[in-house]
Scaffold this motif. Structure first.
Motif, PDB file in Angstrom:
ATOM      1  N   ASP A   1      55.301 -42.703  -8.778  1.00  0.00           N
ATOM      2  CA  ASP A   1      54.938 -43.528  -9.932  1.00  0.00           C
ATOM      3  C   ASP A   1      54.798 -42.692 -11.194  1.00  0.00           C
ATOM      4  O   ASP A   1      55.244 -43.101 -12.273  1.00  0.00           O
TER       5      ASP A   1
ATOM      6  N   GLY B   1      57.149 -42.989 -14.378  1.00  0.00           N
ATOM      7  CA  GLY B   1      56.473 -43.300 -15.636  1.00  0.00           C
ATOM      8  C   GLY B   1      56.842 -42.340 -16.752  1.00  0.00           C
ATOM      9  O   GLY B   1      56.862 -42.707 -17.925  1.00  0.00           O
TER      10      GLY B   1
ATOM     11  N   GLU C   1      47.153 -44.627 -15.158  1.00  0.00           N
ATOM     12  CA  GLU C   1      48.308 -45.074 -14.378  1.00  0.00           C
ATOM     13  C   GLU C   1      48.120 -46.462 -13.774  1.00  0.00           C
ATOM     14  O   GLU C   1      48.789 -46.810 -12.805  1.00  0.00           O
ATOM     15  N   ARG C   2      47.250 -47.264 -14.338  1.00  0.00           N
ATOM     16  CA  ARG C   2      47.065 -48.612 -13.798  1.00  0.00           C
ATOM     17  C   ARG C   2      48.368 -49.406 -13.927  1.00  0.00           C
ATOM     18  O   ARG C   2      49.139 -49.200 -14.858  1.00  0.00           O
ATOM     19  N   LYS C   3      48.564 -50.307 -13.006  1.00  0.00           N
ATOM     20  CA  LYS C   3      49.808 -51.081 -12.989  1.00  0.00           C
ATOM     21  C   LYS C   3      49.607 -52.506 -13.477  1.00  0.00           C
ATOM     22  O   LYS C   3      50.550 -53.250 -13.639  1.00  0.00           O
ATOM     23  N   MET C   4      48.350 -52.897 -13.677  1.00  0.00           N
ATOM     24  CA  MET C   4      48.093 -54.234 -14.192  1.00  0.00           C
ATOM     25  C   MET C   4      47.062 -54.151 -15.299  1.00  0.00           C
ATOM     26  O   MET C   4      46.368 -53.152 -15.441  1.00  0.00           O
TER      27      MET C   4
ATOM     28  N   GLY D   1      57.255 -58.725 -15.559  1.00  0.00           N
ATOM     29  CA  GLY D   1      56.091 -58.818 -14.705  1.00  0.00           C
ATOM     30  C   GLY D   1      55.494 -60.203 -14.591  1.00  0.00           C
ATOM     31  O   GLY D   1      55.954 -61.168 -15.194  1.00  0.00           O
TER      32      GLY D   1
ATOM     33  N   THR E   1      51.056 -57.875 -14.918  1.00  0.00           N
ATOM     34  CA  THR E   1      51.725 -56.623 -14.571  1.00  0.00           C
ATOM     35  C   THR E   1      53.000 -56.561 -15.381  1.00  0.00           C
ATOM     36  O   THR E   1      53.603 -57.592 -15.673  1.00  0.00           O
ATOM     37  N   PRO E   2      53.435 -55.393 -15.774  1.00  0.00           N
ATOM     38  CA  PRO E   2      52.715 -54.123 -15.699  1.00  0.00           C
ATOM     39  C   PRO E   2      51.644 -54.069 -16.778  1.00  0.00           C
ATOM     40  O   PRO E   2      51.572 -54.947 -17.636  1.00  0.00           O
TER      41      PRO E   2
ATOM     42  N   LYS F   1      48.594 -48.865 -22.779  1.00  0.00           N
ATOM     43  CA  LYS F   1      48.504 -47.622 -22.021  1.00  0.00           C
ATOM     44  C   LYS F   1      47.726 -46.521 -22.745  1.00  0.00           C
ATOM     45  O   LYS F   1      48.101 -45.376 -22.715  1.00  0.00           O
TER      46      LYS F   1
END
Length: 193
Positions: free
Chosen positions: A22, A26, A110-113, A133, A186-187, A191
């Motif tokens: 990931d 990323g 690095e959260r995905k949601m 997403g 998501t995503p 960020k």
């Protein structure tokens, strides 16, 4: 730690392989790019990412350097501040919009949601948009009209909607009071960690 050749324990290997993949993706790195940066071979890195090989601590240190993170990124437990968001700690996200956005999700990079609380003023109509997403909407108060594709829905307190946001969608507060709602998608879209 230098000179240590012991392997990382099996119980954490699957999460390590996933975290490596990931993070690499990323950053927009190929396996070849990671191999060049870490001094490890592409086949070995591919096996690590697929949980078919177990990296030694030295290999994991090399991978971490190539991915510009500390080794704790792969083996450390997140801090309470990255996991828990207290009622008085919700970050307001400034977007130059009449809608108020408050982050409810954790603060790890690095959260995905993403989880947001939205406050939508009466009469506000958002234009038709789409994005990658899934999206989950839960109405806390007020009345929201949603359009997904050509379908129109009226949502009231306690109602929810869950759909693939690649389909064009829009929303409009059709009531006399603000709409308070929770959106989870998501995503992750903000960020800034």
């Amino acid at each position: 730690m230098a000179g240590t050749v012991s392997s990382v324990g099996k119980s954490s290997v699957s999460s390590i392989g996933t975290a490596i993949r990931d993070r690499r993706r990323g950053l927009g790195l190929t396996l070849q790019g990671l191999a060049s940066g870490s001094g490890l071979s592409v086949p070995f890195l591919s096996q690590v990412e697929r949980n078919l090989a177990h990296p030694s601590l030295l290999s994991l240190e090399a991978i971490a350097r190539a991915l510009d993170v500390d080794i704790d990124y792969f083996v450390g437990v997140p801090t309470p501040g990255q996991i828990v968001c207290r009622a008085d700690e919700h970050d307001r996200i400034e977007l130059n919009s009449p809608v108020i956005y408050e982050r409810l999700s954790g603060r790890h990079a690095e959260r995905k949601m993403e989880a947001l609380r939205l406050i939508v003023p009466p009469g506000l109509e958002a234009p038709m948009v789409h994005r990658e997403g899934e999206g989950f909407w839960y109405i806390l108060s007020g009345t929201l009209e949603m359009c997904v594709g050509k379908k129109k829905f009226e949502l009231h307190a306690g109602d929810s909607a869950h759909f693939d946001q690649r389909h064009p969608y829009s929303m409009r507060n059709i009531g006399d009071t603000e709409v308070r709602m929770i959106w989870v998608g998501t995503p992750a879209i903000f960020k800034d960690g």
